[in-house]
Motif scaffolding. Structure first.
Motif, PDB file in Angstrom:
ATOM      1  N   GLY A 179       9.088   5.023  -7.110  1.00  0.00           N
ATOM      2  CA  GLY A 179       9.146   6.443  -7.423  1.00  0.00           C
ATOM      3  C   GLY A 179       8.081   7.259  -6.731  1.00  0.00           C
ATOM      4  N   TRP A 180       7.219   6.581  -5.945  1.00  0.00           N
ATOM      5  CA  TRP A 180       6.141   7.258  -5.221  1.00  0.00           C
ATOM      6  C   TRP A 180       6.265   7.064  -3.712  1.00  0.00           C
ATOM      7  CZ3 TRP A 180       5.703   5.615 -10.132  1.00  0.00           C
ATOM      8  CH2 TRP A 180       5.110   6.492 -11.060  1.00  0.00           C
ATOM      9  N   GLY A 181       7.480   6.831  -3.263  1.00  0.00           N
ATOM     10  CA  GLY A 181       7.718   6.628  -1.841  1.00  0.00           C
ATOM     11  C   GLY A 181       7.656   5.170  -1.439  1.00  0.00           C
ATOM     12  N   LYS A 182       8.050   4.911  -0.213  1.00  0.00           N
ATOM     13  CA  LYS A 182       8.026   3.546   0.309  1.00  0.00           C
ATOM     14  C   LYS A 182       6.615   3.195   0.784  1.00  0.00           C
ATOM     15  CE  LYS A 182      12.893   3.488   1.676  1.00  0.00           C
ATOM     16  NZ  LYS A 182      13.866   3.301   2.791  1.00  0.00           N
ATOM     17  N   PRO A 183       6.281   1.920   0.783  1.00  0.00           N
ATOM     18  CA  PRO A 183       4.920   1.521   1.184  1.00  0.00           C
ATOM     19  C   PRO A 183       4.677   1.750   2.663  1.00  0.00           C
ATOM     20  CG  PRO A 183       6.309  -0.415   0.872  1.00  0.00           C
ATOM     21  CD  PRO A 183       7.111   0.753   0.392  1.00  0.00           C
ATOM     22  N   ILE A 184       3.415   2.052   3.005  1.00  0.00           N
ATOM     23  CA  ILE A 184       3.060   2.146   4.417  1.00  0.00           C
ATOM     24  C   ILE A 184       2.753   0.763   4.987  1.00  0.00           C
ATOM     25  CG2 ILE A 184       2.219   4.505   4.202  1.00  0.00           C
ATOM     26  CD1 ILE A 184      -0.613   3.393   4.267  1.00  0.00           C
ATOM     27  N   TYR A 185       2.471  -0.193   4.135  1.00  0.00           N
ATOM     28  CA  TYR A 185       2.444  -1.592   4.524  1.00  0.00           C
ATOM     29  C   TYR A 185       2.935  -2.420   3.347  1.00  0.00           C
ATOM     30  CZ  TYR A 185       1.168  -6.352   5.593  1.00  0.00           C
ATOM     31  OH  TYR A 185       1.246  -7.706   5.804  1.00  0.00           O
ATOM     32  N   ALA A 186       3.810  -3.378   3.636  1.00  0.00           N
ATOM     33  CA  ALA A 186       4.289  -4.304   2.615  1.00  0.00           C
ATOM     34  C   ALA A 186       4.485  -5.655   3.276  1.00  0.00           C
ATOM     35  CB  ALA A 186       5.606  -3.821   2.005  1.00  0.00           C
ATOM     36  N   GLY A 187       3.782  -6.649   2.780  1.00  0.00           N
ATOM     37  CA  GLY A 187       3.922  -7.976   3.362  1.00  0.00           C
ATOM     38  C   GLY A 187       2.876  -8.925   2.837  1.00  0.00           C
ATOM     39  N   THR A 188       2.781 -10.050   3.488  1.00  0.00           N
ATOM     40  CA  THR A 188       1.823 -11.063   3.057  1.00  0.00           C
ATOM     41  C   THR A 188       0.403 -10.584   3.326  1.00  0.00           C
ATOM     42  OG1 THR A 188       1.860 -12.174   5.200  1.00  0.00           O
ATOM     43  CG2 THR A 188       3.453 -12.921   3.547  1.00  0.00           C
ATOM     44  N   ALA A 189      -0.535 -11.166   2.589  1.00  0.00           N
ATOM     45  CA  ALA A 189      -1.943 -10.826   2.800  1.00  0.00           C
ATOM     46  C   ALA A 189      -2.495 -11.472   4.066  1.00  0.00           C
ATOM     47  CB  ALA A 189      -2.763 -11.261   1.586  1.00  0.00           C
ATOM     48  N   GLY A 190      -1.706 -12.337   4.691  1.00  0.00           N
ATOM     49  CA  GLY A 190      -2.131 -12.998   5.918  1.00  0.00           C
ATOM     50  C   GLY A 190      -1.360 -14.283   6.129  1.00  0.00           C
ATOM     51  N   ALA A 191      -1.789 -15.054   7.113  1.00  0.00           N
ATOM     52  CA  ALA A 191      -1.189 -16.356   7.341  1.00  0.00           C
ATOM     53  C   ALA A 191      -1.614 -17.313   6.231  1.00  0.00           C
ATOM     54  CB  ALA A 191      -1.620 -16.901   8.704  1.00  0.00           C
ATOM     55  N   VAL A 192      -0.811 -18.338   6.012  1.00  0.00           N
ATOM     56  CA  VAL A 192      -1.137 -19.377   5.031  1.00  0.00           C
ATOM     57  C   VAL A 192      -1.183 -20.706   5.780  1.00  0.00           C
ATOM     58  CG1 VAL A 192      -0.469 -20.533   2.902  1.00  0.00           C
ATOM     59  CG2 VAL A 192       0.028 -18.092   3.193  1.00  0.00           C
ATOM     60  N   ALA A 193      -2.405 -21.147   6.125  1.00  0.00           N
ATOM     61  CA  ALA A 193      -2.597 -22.372   6.908  1.00  0.00           C
ATOM     62  C   ALA A 193      -1.797 -22.270   8.212  1.00  0.00           C
ATOM     63  CB  ALA A 193      -2.230 -23.588   6.077  1.00  0.00           C
ATOM     64  N   VAL A 194      -0.803 -23.151   8.416  1.00  0.00           N
ATOM     65  CA  VAL A 194      -0.034 -23.136   9.673  1.00  0.00           C
ATOM     66  C   VAL A 194       1.173 -22.213   9.595  1.00  0.00           C
ATOM     67  CG1 VAL A 194      -0.761 -25.469  10.272  1.00  0.00           C
ATOM     68  CG2 VAL A 194       1.363 -25.142   8.973  1.00  0.00           C
ATOM     69  N   ILE A 195       1.331 -21.478   8.501  1.00  0.00           N
ATOM     70  CA  ILE A 195       2.493 -20.599   8.327  1.00  0.00           C
ATOM     71  C   ILE A 195       2.121 -19.170   8.710  1.00  0.00           C
ATOM     72  CG2 ILE A 195       4.287 -19.819   6.751  1.00  0.00           C
ATOM     73  CD1 ILE A 195       3.597 -22.167   4.941  1.00  0.00           C
ATOM     74  N   SER A 196       2.897 -18.582   9.612  1.00  0.00           N
ATOM     75  CA  SER A 196       2.740 -17.186   9.988  1.00  0.00           C
ATOM     76  C   SER A 196       4.001 -16.421   9.608  1.00  0.00           C
ATOM     77  CB  SER A 196       2.481 -17.046  11.492  1.00  0.00           C
ATOM     78  OG  SER A 196       1.199 -17.533  11.843  1.00  0.00           O
ATOM     79  N   PHE A 199       0.853  -1.194   0.000  1.00  0.00           N
ATOM     80  CA  PHE A 199       0.000   0.000   0.000  1.00  0.00           C
ATOM     81  C   PHE A 199       0.889   1.244   0.000  1.00  0.00           C
ATOM     82  CE2 PHE A 199      -2.658  -3.308   1.709  1.00  0.00           C
ATOM     83  CZ  PHE A 199      -3.938  -3.011   1.272  1.00  0.00           C
ATOM     84  N   TYR A 200       0.654   2.117  -0.986  1.00  0.00           N
ATOM     85  CA  TYR A 200       1.475   3.323  -1.142  1.00  0.00           C
ATOM     86  C   TYR A 200       0.617   4.578  -1.062  1.00  0.00           C
ATOM     87  CZ  TYR A 200       5.247   0.371  -3.033  1.00  0.00           C
ATOM     88  OH  TYR A 200       6.227  -0.577  -3.205  1.00  0.00           O
ATOM     89  N   LYS A 201       1.171   5.614  -0.453  1.00  0.00           N
ATOM     90  CA  LYS A 201       0.561   6.930  -0.555  1.00  0.00           C
ATOM     91  C   LYS A 201       1.026   7.576  -1.857  1.00  0.00           C
ATOM     92  CE  LYS A 201      -0.028   7.976   4.344  1.00  0.00           C
ATOM     93  NZ  LYS A 201       0.309   8.913   5.455  1.00  0.00           N
ATOM     94  N   ASN A 202       0.313   8.609  -2.264  1.00  0.00           N
ATOM     95  CA  ASN A 202       0.687   9.322  -3.488  1.00  0.00           C
ATOM     96  C   ASN A 202       1.719  10.395  -3.127  1.00  0.00           C
ATOM     97  OD1 ASN A 202       0.870  10.377  -5.991  1.00  0.00           O
ATOM     98  ND2 ASN A 202      -1.224  11.145  -6.118  1.00  0.00           N
ATOM     99  N   ASP A 203       2.991   9.958  -3.070  1.00  0.00           N
ATOM    100  CA  ASP A 203       4.078  10.854  -2.673  1.00  0.00           C
ATOM    101  C   ASP A 203       5.216  10.735  -3.687  1.00  0.00           C
ATOM    102  OD1 ASP A 203       5.621  12.610  -1.223  1.00  0.00           O
ATOM    103  OD2 ASP A 203       6.324  11.089   0.200  1.00  0.00           O
ATOM    104  N   PRO A 204       4.983  11.218  -4.922  1.00  0.00           N
ATOM    105  CA  PRO A 204       5.970  11.002  -5.988  1.00  0.00           C
ATOM    106  C   PRO A 204       7.244  11.806  -5.798  1.00  0.00           C
ATOM    107  CG  PRO A 204       4.243  12.469  -6.747  1.00  0.00           C
ATOM    108  CD  PRO A 204       3.821  11.981  -5.396  1.00  0.00           C
ATOM    109  N   SER A 205       8.351  11.224  -6.256  1.00  0.00           N
ATOM    110  CA  SER A 205       9.597  11.971  -6.311  1.00  0.00           C
ATOM    111  C   SER A 205       9.485  13.005  -7.430  1.00  0.00           C
ATOM    112  CB  SER A 205      10.758  11.016  -6.591  1.00  0.00           C
ATOM    113  OG  SER A 205      10.590  10.393  -7.862  1.00  0.00           O
ATOM    114  N   PRO A 206      10.361  14.014  -7.453  1.00  0.00           N
ATOM    115  CA  PRO A 206      10.273  15.043  -8.505  1.00  0.00           C
ATOM    116  C   PRO A 206      10.254  14.468  -9.917  1.00  0.00           C
ATOM    117  CG  PRO A 206      11.780  15.756  -6.780  1.00  0.00           C
ATOM    118  CD  PRO A 206      11.403  14.339  -6.451  1.00  0.00           C
TER     119      PRO A 206
END
Length: 467
Positions: free
Chosen positions: A394-411, A50-57
C-alpha cells in the motif's frame, strides 16, 4: 534496544513478538515433500525490501507496522502451516506440526532515510548486521519459527520503511524477512507476501488460494535413481574456506550484456541472458579460484518446474519448493582456456520429468543426507521474474527487493536500477579474498578485450570473518 551504526545512524528495536493466525486453524501434522526436506535446503535465507514513503490514497495516514502486522495475522489463517514448527521423523523426514505458535515479528525505528543509505541498500549491505536481528534461539530448523519479519520505519516523514523478512532454502520503510527454505521457494514466498498484500488492502481472502499437496513431489515407491546427478557428487578435495571471505555485488547493464553477447559465435547469439551471464561468471569465477587443470568445475542453475513444460501437474497456489538443481561439469583447464561460447553451450539447462522424479528418489535412498558440494561449484538462482519487486503493501513497490547477498557458493540474479535509473542485473558473489581480487582482474580483462566499459560496475567489498 538501541543500536548505533558507525556513521551515527540509530536503530531502535522493540521486543520480538509472535504473530499468530487471526482465527483458529486446523491442528494437524503435515508432511513436506521429498524435494522440500533435502539437506541442501535446510537453512534460512534473509531477504530485504526497501520502500519509499509513497502511500496509496487508502493508506494515507495509516501506520505501516500496524497494517502489516494485522495483515500477516490474517494471511496466516490461509497459510497456517507457516505458523507451525518443523519436526524430524523416521529417515530424517520433516513434518510440520501445525500448532499456531506463530511467526516472529520485530518493529523498529530508524533515524535515517533511504537517501542517506544511497547505494548501500544493494547487497552486500554494509549495515546488514545492525539491521538484521537474529532472535536468540530462532535460527534453527527444527522447533523454531519458520518466519522472522522485521519492519523498520524511518522517523522522518520523507523516509519510508524497510521490510526485513527472515524466514525458514528474503526503507524507509524497510522489511526484512528470513525464511526456512524447506517450507517454500521464492515463488511460494512471493505468493505468501501477495496474500499479506491482499489482506493489507482490505481483502477477506487471498487472490490466489494456497495449495499444499506436497505429495506431488514425493519419491516413487519403490524409489529408483534413473539419472546422473552431478549436483550431488561427493568430492574428496578441500571445500572452499569460510574464513576471510569477500562479498561483492556486480551490476551488469543491458548495454554491457549486449557487448558480451557480441563475443559469441553466430549459432549461440540467441542464448538467453541468464545462460550468457551464467556461463560468463562461471568461467571467470573458475579462473579466480585457481582450480587444478584436471579438477572438475561445476555450475548448477535452479530450474523452476512449475507450468506445463515439465508435466509435473503442480497446481496454481502450490507454495512448496518446486525446483531442482541442473548441473553441468567441465575440467577446469578446458573451461578456463576455451572461449566463452564453450561455457554457454554447456550451461544450457537439461531437465525433464524423469530427472525431477529421480532427484526425489535419490533423497529418500540417501536418507536426505547428501547435499551439493562447494569445492569448484557455482550455484545460481534467477530471481528476476519471481515477483519480489511487485510486492506492494500500500506504500508503493520496493526500490530494492531481493536477497541480502550471496549465500556461500549460491548467487542470485536480481533486477536492479543503478543510480542513473538504468535497468540491469545485480549479482552478489562470495569468494575468498584472494580469489575475489583475481575475479575483479578477470572481469577487467574481459572489459578491455571486448571494449565493454559498461559491462559491470563493482560495489565496495565487505569482508566477513565468518560468513
Amino acid at each position: 534496544m538501541v543500536f548505533t551504526f558507525s556513521q551515527g545512524l540509530l536503530v531502535t528495536r522493540k521486543a520480538p513478538e509472535l504473530i499468530v493466525p487471526e482465527r483458529p486453524t486446523p491442528r494437524e501434522v503435515k508432511q513436506i515433500s521429498d524435494i522440500d526436506d533435502q539437506e541442501s535446503l535446510r537453512f534460512q535465507i534473509p531477504l530485504l525490501f526497501f520502500y519509499k514513503n509513497d502511500p496509496s490514497p487508502s493508506m494515507q495516514g495509516r501506520d505501516p507496522v500496524k497494517v502489516i502486522r494485522e495483515a500477516i495475522s490474517k494471511a496466516l489463517v490461509f497459510y497456517y502451516p507457516l505458523a507451525g514448527r518443523l519436526k524430524e521423523g523416521y529417515n530424517r523426514k520433516l513434518v510440520v506440526e501445525c500448532n499456531a505458535e506463530g511467526v516472529l515479528f520485530i518493529e523498529a525505528d530508524a533515524n535515517f532515510t533511504l537517501e542517506q543509505l544511497g547505494d548501500d541498500i544493494q547487497p552486500p549491505c554494509p549495515y546488514l548486521n545492525q539491521l538484521i536481528y537474529d532472535v536468540p534461539g530462532s535460527e534453527g530448523i527444527l522447533g523454531c519459527p519458520l518466519l522472522l519479519i522485521q519492519v523498520y520505519i524511518s522517523c522522518f516523514a520523507i523516509g519510508g520503511f524497510i521490510f526485513v523478512f527472515i524466514g525458514d532454502a528474503f526503507d524507509m520503510q524497510r522489511i526484512h524477512l528470513r525464511f526456512n527454505h524447506t517450507m517454500c521457494d521464492a515463488f511460494g514466498l512471493v505468493q505468501f507476501l501477495k496474500a499479506i498484500e491482499d489482506m493489507a488492502r482490505g481483502e477477506r481472502s487471498p487472490t490466489l488460494f494456497p495449495i499444499w499437496q506436497r505429495q506431488i513431489l514425493n519419491a516413487r515407491n519403490p524409489p529408483q535413481v534413473t539419472c546422473i546427478h552431478h549436483e550431488y557428487d561427493e568430492v574428496n578435495t578441500n571445500e572452499v574456506p569460510s574464513d576471510n571471505m569477500a562479498h561483492k555485488s556486480f551490476y551488469f547493464s543491458l548495454k554491457g550484456i549486449k557487448a558480451l553477447r557480441n563475443q559469441l559465435p553466430f549459432h549461440l547469439k540467441d542464448c538467453s541472458t541468464f545462460e550468457l551471464l551464467l556461463a560468463f561468471l562461471w568461467k571467470c569465477r573458475t579462473i579466480a579460484l585457481k582450480l587444478q587443470p584436471e579438477e572438475i568445475a561445476k555450475v548448477c542453475c535452479i530450474v523452476n518446474v512449475r507450468g506445463k513444460r515439465y508435466k509435473m501437474d503442480i497446481p496454481p497456489g502450490y507454495y512448496g519448493n518446486a525446483f531442482t538443481f541442473s548441473a553441468v561439469c567441465s575440467k577446469a583447464e578446458q573451461l578456463c582456456k576455451n572461449p566463452i561460447g564453450y561455457a554457454v553451450e554447456l550451461a544450457k539447462a537439461q531437465m525433464n520429468e524423469e530427472y525431477i522424479r529421480s532427484v526425489a528418489d535419490l533423497m529418500v535412498i540417501k536418507g536426505r543426507r547428501i547435499k551439493f558440494s562447494t569445492r569448484g561449484n557455482f550455484i545460481v538462482s534467477d530471481l528476476r521474474n519471481v515477483g519480489l519487486g511487485d510486492v506492494d503493501f500500500g506504500w508503493g513497490k520496493p526500490i530494492y527487493a531481493g536477497t541480502a547477498g550471496a549465500v556461500a557458493v549460491i548467487s542470485f540474479f536480481t533486477k536492479y536500477q543503478n543510480k542513473n535509473g538504468e535497468p540491469g542485473i545485480l549479482v552478489p558473489i562470495c569468494l575468498p579474498q584472494s580469489a575475489m581480487e583475481r575475479l575483479q582482474e578477470e572481469l577487467k580483462g574481459f572489459m578491455i578485450q571486448g571494449s565493454m566499459e559498461d559491462l559491470c560496475n563493482i560495489n565496495q567489498t565487505q569482508i566477513f570473518s565468518k560468513l
